[in-house]
Design an enzyme around this catalytic site. Sequence first.
Site: not given
Ligand SMILES: [Zn+2]
Length: 728
Positions: A510, A516
């Site tokens: 996560e 990201h």
């Molecule tokens: Zn994921």
Amino acid sequence: MNRTLRKLSTVIVGTLLLSTIMTTTTTAAAPAASHNVLLDRWTGPFGGIPPFDRIQASDFEPALEAGMAAQQREIEAIAKNPAPATFDNTIAALERAGRLLDRTSRVFGIYSSTLKTPEIQRIESDMAPKLSAHSDQIIQNTALFHRIEAVFDAREHSGLTSEQQRLTWLTYTNFVRAGARLDAPAKARLTALNQSLASLYTRFSQNLLADENEHWLALDTETDFAGLPESIRAGLMAGATERGIHAKGAVLNTRSSVEPFLEFSSRRDLREKVWRTFVSRGDNGDAHDTNALIAQILKLRAERAKLLGYPTHAHWRLEDSMAKTPEHAMALMEAVWTPAVERVHQEVSDMQALADRDSTTAGTPKIRIEPWDYRYYAEKVRKEKYDLDANAVKPYLQLEKLREGMFWVAGQLFDFHFKELPKGQVPVAQPDIRVFEVSTGKGAHVGLWYFDPYARPHKESGAWMNEYRSQERFEQPVTTIVSNNANFVKGRAGEPILISWDDATTLFHEFGHALHGLSSNVTYPSLAGTSVARDYVEFPSQLLEHWLSTPEVLNRFALHYQTGKPIPPELVAKIHRAETFNQGFKTVEYLSSALIDMKLHLAGDTPIDPKRFESETLAALGMPHEIVMRHRTPQFGHVFSGDGYSAGYYSYLWADTLSADAWEAFTEAGGPYDPGVAARLREHVFSIGNTVDPAEAYREFRGRDPGTAALMRKRGFPVLNPPTQHSR
Ligand SMILES: [Zn+2]
């Protein structure tokens, strides 16, 4: 899992701040008691933060309504602009529009996943069809579409940057895929279908949550806890107290409560009970049964796909994915399925031998390995074969220390530094949530990371990332706000929370989504961060999992909660040796769900009885008797609580193919912290959002297309020869 809001179905819900709203924020020093704070632009530090301290559930409906009305006006203005269509007055204008709705929907998404009270559920049910109709109204605005089409047709010779061309392509494609080209009667039918589906998704997820909340197994006597290690026992006791269950402990009907119990409880009768309750979620023939909803969802999805000009829902969904077609996705799944099933048979025979020996020793009747035995005996085999005891590892896996470890990795790879903000500086939706500021080594502000680690009533189970605000620098620089959410059992006050190796992996996963989002460096918000193809979005997150087991992290952060000593090298060596252990189980458990998902959505308009379909398809696939799907059809939230992962559960395998291959880029070079490879990773994967075609971006990073060899090595399966190239 990534629960970034997909901006209300596929529409580009853009942004514009109404002057009236701006006025409220600049003047209102002391808002009236009835003032709806959701209508205001976010104020405060870091370019504005969500005003969780002043939101009331009753604010959502009027704010969502106001957001839809505002966007409708903005869309009309774009569509009726007498000037010829240009990128700026059409595509960029769409990015500017819908800001109020976007902001409100994102906050509502946080409530509907983490604070899903009955009131929030009611609002969700009421609003889902309205939001869906609103989104259709934009898609079906013919004048608007003609302008988008004009910009699209001229995109290559109108002096646009490559990012602007990509945004134009994406906007146009989204409109076409959502039915912008249909004639009027077809558009009307499509709207009706979308609204019905939106309501069905809401009912599905509410039924599922009810089955998770309303069933549990009470543990009353000492023997009910037999075999459970201390930390799991404490968690189950805390769970009972928290839920107000009058028993010593309780196994709640959620994955984070059920799986550890199945792994360690030596009470076979209780394991069976817990397992049966868990795999029957949504399948009890009562008011919360989801089978009829699923049949209806599949029927409407098939009709919608036909209407849009696609043979099936799967073909429609995969068109804008990296895989492009269901055939490509199926080819990958089938290539992995056979070796995975083979491995399961070996795993079962190891477990059966151990169970037989145990019964001989104890003089008890022989058993046959059943699905509720798998995790229990797998753990025993692991102990025997690899001398690796999960309970010996767990004391080294303190939640808080691992969080520090993730931060350290982010510093090494991304030059990100995390600092916890004092309680109260930034409002939170729930007191357990903590907020960290992210900066670069030079002190530049990057964004905020909210951490919501604990299970509680009205919170959905599992773990996920939310994007509260996406990065952009379109009109002014805007920084990212993301959250990581999990369901760790809080345990006793003042004691460190010890988690399993799997949970630690999920934590890193996560966090990969969060990085990201935080790394995003794009101009337009629709292309930012995790707004990428569904089968690409799990790639950065799965890749990040690999850093957990690097010696650098383990030696510094896997510290014993009592002695503070790092995990011994012998234990780390055992962990590495056991890495491919139980991969048959893990792969088959997952892949059976992914195959059922794809096959359900390739069936076209054949009426489907979900139960029969599931059992017949699994039989045809040769599903091992000892394993049940990770998500049986009646509880497959990824697929039936929205369109998101429908015909898309394969994405995890697709992305893992990429992540295994990308990890080898590090190991082939200077190792996990190789600065050159890390720089390429930032430049071509983490920072670009959806500004570049994912297959192209991957090629830039790796110097070639991905192959499956690394995936097979990672799982300990025989490497197929020659490796299949599946990227296009
Ligand atoms: Zn994921």
